[in-house]
Enzyme design. Sequence first.
Site, PDB file in Angstrom:
ATOM      1  N   ASP A 186       0.832  -1.205   0.000  1.00 47.02           N
ATOM      2  CA  ASP A 186       0.000   0.000   0.000  1.00 47.02           C
ATOM      3  C   ASP A 186       0.864   1.251   0.000  1.00 47.02           C
ATOM      4  OD1 ASP A 186      -2.545   1.537   0.481  1.00 47.02           O
ATOM      5  OD2 ASP A 186      -1.562   1.940   2.390  1.00 47.02           O
ATOM      6  N   VAL A 187       1.883   1.264   0.834  1.00 49.88           N
ATOM      7  CA  VAL A 187       2.786   2.422   0.926  1.00 49.88           C
ATOM      8  C   VAL A 187       3.538   2.613  -0.387  1.00 49.88           C
ATOM      9  CG1 VAL A 187       4.857   3.313   2.066  1.00 49.88           C
ATOM     10  CG2 VAL A 187       3.055   2.226   3.416  1.00 49.88           C
TER      11      VAL A 187
END
Length: 161
Positions: free
Chosen positions: A40-41
């Site tokens: 996600d990051v």
Amino acid sequence: MSFMNTTRTTEVMKAIKNPSASNEPQVKCMSPAALAYIGDVLFEMYVRDYLLHQPQTNIDQMHKKAVTYVKASSQALMVRHLSPFLTEEELAAVRRGRNGKMGTVPRNADATDYRYATGFEALLGWLYYQNETARLVQVMEKAVQLLDEDRQEENHTHEAI
């Protein structure tokens, strides 16, 4: 269409310290949620960098556009379109993420889309921890390209109506 400089992006991704690079046994033991967490990051950073190199310069507009890329429905669409381009190992990482134990599904997300989005993010995390930086960037670049193409087709369809 102009995409980000893949070489520059690859260098940025390499510069991010990966304490367990190339530690395959550890990657296999990581939970799908942990892989999705780092994925996600990575995708958020990729999308923001991509948008910084697009014509709009208003930060508020860029943030709103970024949300359209990182939301569950968009990521689910991306991973479905990406499937033909993925290796068997990569598809296994997607399935592992998609089928992993999930927490609560956000109110604004469909449960199926959320599972596919988690699979997409788990794939990115898996590539990162496999130290497959060039492939990681290639997958993210292709995902954004496929989503942009899908949106262009959708716009042309609406214009024709």
